[in-house]
Design an enzyme around this catalytic site. Structure first.
Site, PDB file in Angstrom:
ATOM      1  CB  CYS A 133      -0.964  -0.021   1.185  1.00  0.00           C
ATOM      2  SG  CYS A 133      -1.983  -1.507   1.193  1.00  0.00           S
TER       3      CYS A 133
ATOM      4  CG  HIS B 186      -1.782   4.245   5.416  1.00  0.00           C
ATOM      5  ND1 HIS B 186      -1.793   4.150   4.037  1.00  0.00           N
ATOM      6  CD2 HIS B 186      -1.860   2.971   5.884  1.00  0.00           C
ATOM      7  CE1 HIS B 186      -1.883   2.868   3.689  1.00  0.00           C
ATOM      8  NE2 HIS B 186      -1.930   2.133   4.788  1.00  0.00           N
TER       9      HIS B 186
ATOM     10  CD  GLU C 296      -1.387   7.217   9.537  1.00  0.00           C
ATOM     11  OE1 GLU C 296      -1.104   8.101   8.704  1.00  0.00           O
ATOM     12  OE2 GLU C 296      -2.319   6.385   9.356  1.00  0.00           O
TER      13      GLU C 296
ATOM     14  CE  LYS D 145      -5.709   3.908   2.672  1.00  0.00           C
ATOM     15  NZ  LYS D 145      -4.811   5.068   2.768  1.00  0.00           N
TER      16      LYS D 145
ATOM     17  CG  HIS E 282      -6.540   0.554   1.728  1.00  0.00           C
ATOM     18  ND1 HIS E 282      -5.657   1.090   0.812  1.00  0.00           N
ATOM     19  CD2 HIS E 282      -5.759   0.030   2.723  1.00  0.00           C
ATOM     20  CE1 HIS E 282      -4.415   0.904   1.230  1.00  0.00           C
ATOM     21  NE2 HIS E 282      -4.449   0.265   2.389  1.00  0.00           N
TER      22      HIS E 282
ATOM     23  CG  PHE F 107       0.352  -6.169   4.205  1.00  0.00           C
ATOM     24  CD1 PHE F 107      -0.338  -5.396   5.110  1.00  0.00           C
ATOM     25  CD2 PHE F 107      -0.291  -7.283   3.680  1.00  0.00           C
ATOM     26  CE1 PHE F 107      -1.625  -5.720   5.509  1.00  0.00           C
ATOM     27  CE2 PHE F 107      -1.581  -7.622   4.053  1.00  0.00           C
ATOM     28  CZ  PHE F 107      -2.248  -6.842   4.977  1.00  0.00           C
TER      29      PHE F 107
END
Length: 404
Positions: free
Chosen positions: A162, A294, A305, A322, A327, A385
């Site tokens: 991502c 994010h 985060e 998002k 996403h 990831f």
């Protein structure tokens, strides 16, 4: 680093096609998520689907590239006159001096899923019309964009989960600064497929309702699809930049490698990426007027985060887009860079759609109402990831991002 000009940009997502649709949705706090109706996906979740992708006819000379991902890319290239601006750049610099850097995660894997379902029952061979190199291969989208725009410069796909759609900005910057190219088409394209939907479902990460980033009751992600592009060029030494010009001021990248799918609980890799982005931009945390988080809406990701942001910033307005787009995985970094660019150009802070009760334990100044704001620099975060992290700092032409 020397600033680079985003001389043109565009985005297509479930919010609509092109900048006008995206801007109207962000200002109006409208999301594009809907109950999942993707073919053969029997899942209780919400998705961000782009309408009309299956109806696209590929250009005849690019027929071998036909797949959902490249059809979505073609839609994106046709918005806001983007392809024409790329053609003009190729005419100025030469087609071999314009590079292509694309982010994606699953590329055209849906085409392989379909080919597998129709394989020969005796031999197991895939259908003869299946073109792996031009569809499923992660490089496919970079090759397609390069061919569609008749470019001959270096081209690459980045597939770092991502963070892919943000890391392309760093790759393009290095190529430009090395003198290998004069301009770059950067972006991200990722499309819906069963591998993604069922993969995240198996990880128990899908929400059964529209995702709510940073909400006290957040419970998972909503998957979307998008195509977002920007044209990066050097800033001419004698240029008189317009106040609404958008510049790439800083890029920060890190890899914390904490876990295959979970972030470092204290957000150490995320913090490193942000610190590097600020340092390359020559800015301090207080210079940032808005943070596009994010913000996937999973409990652990949002918490990690938040800890990283709280360690660096003091009450800076922030939100995750998002909740509006879902996403979009490998396209998210590019899509959210465009959202940040729109916030800069139109001087507003977009609200976090669907979030109604920001988690008080996260300690962020999470924005629930879109509003005008006097901002000169924004930060956009993309974390993936495996602990692959990228943060971008964008600034406007008024003060090149610096506090006034």
């Amino acid at each position: 680093m020397n600033p680079l000009l985003l001389s043109h940009f565009t985005a297509t997502s479930c919010l609509g096609r092109g900048l006008d649709a995206m801007l109207a949705a962000l200002r109006g706090q409208r999301g594009g998520l809907a109950p999942c109706d993707f073919e053969r996906a029997d899942l209780d979740t919400w998705i961000g689907k782009v309408d009309g992708v299956d109806d696209v006819t590929m250009r005849a000379d690019l027929a071998n590239y036909d797949c959902r991902n490249n059809r979505l890319a073609q839609i994106g290239l046709e918005q806001d006159g983007f392809a024409a601006r790329v053609a003009a750049a190729a005419a100025r610099y030469g087609a071999d001096r314009v590079g292509v850097f694309m982010g994606t995660s699953t590329s055209g894997i849906l085409e392989t899923e379909q080919a597998y379902r129709t394989r020969d029952p005796q031999s197991g061979a895939l259908a003869p019309g299946f073109h792996y190199a031009e569809t499923h291969n992660p490089y496919s989208v970079a090759a397609f964009v390069r061919a569609y725009c008749a470019l001959r410069g270096p081209a690459t796909s980045i597939s770092s989960a991502c963070s892919s759609g943000a890391k392309v900005f760093g790759s393009a910057r290095r190529m430009i600064e090395a003198g290998l190219i004069d301009a770059a088409v950067v972006g991200g394209v990722d499309s819906l497929c069963l591998t993604t939907l069922y993969g995240f479902n198996s990880l128990e990460l899908l929400s059964r309702e529209p995702c709510r980033p940073f909400d006290a009751n957040r419970n998972g992600i909503s998957i979307g699809e998008a195509a977002a592009f920007a044209l990066l060029e050097r800033v001419p030494a004698d240029a008189e930049l317009a106040d609404d010009a958008v510049l790439l001021l800083g890029v920060g990248e890190s890899s914390d490698a904490h876990h295959m799918s979970s972030p470092h609980p204290e957000g150490l890799g995320a913090r490193t990426a942000v610190e590097q982005a600020l340092a390359t931009a020559g800015l301090a945390p207080h210079d940032i007027g808005y943070i596009n988080l994010h913000g996937t809406a999973t409990p652990s990701n949002d918490a990690a985060e938040s800890r990283a942001m709280a360690a660096l910033f003091d009450g800076t307005p922030c939100s995750s887009t998002k909740g509006a787009t879902g996403h979009t995985l490998g396209a998210a970094g590019a899509l959210e860079a465009v959202a940040a660019a729109l916030a800069l150009r139109h001087r507003f802070i977009p609200a976090g759609v669907n979030t109604t009760q920001p988690d008080p334990e996260l300690g962020l100044n999470y924005v629930l109402q879109s509003h005008d704001a006097d901002i000169d620099a924004v930060l956009s975060n993309s974390f993936g990831f495996g602990g692959t992290n990228c943060s971008l700092v964008l600034g406007n032409g008024r003060g090149r991002g610096r506090a006034r």
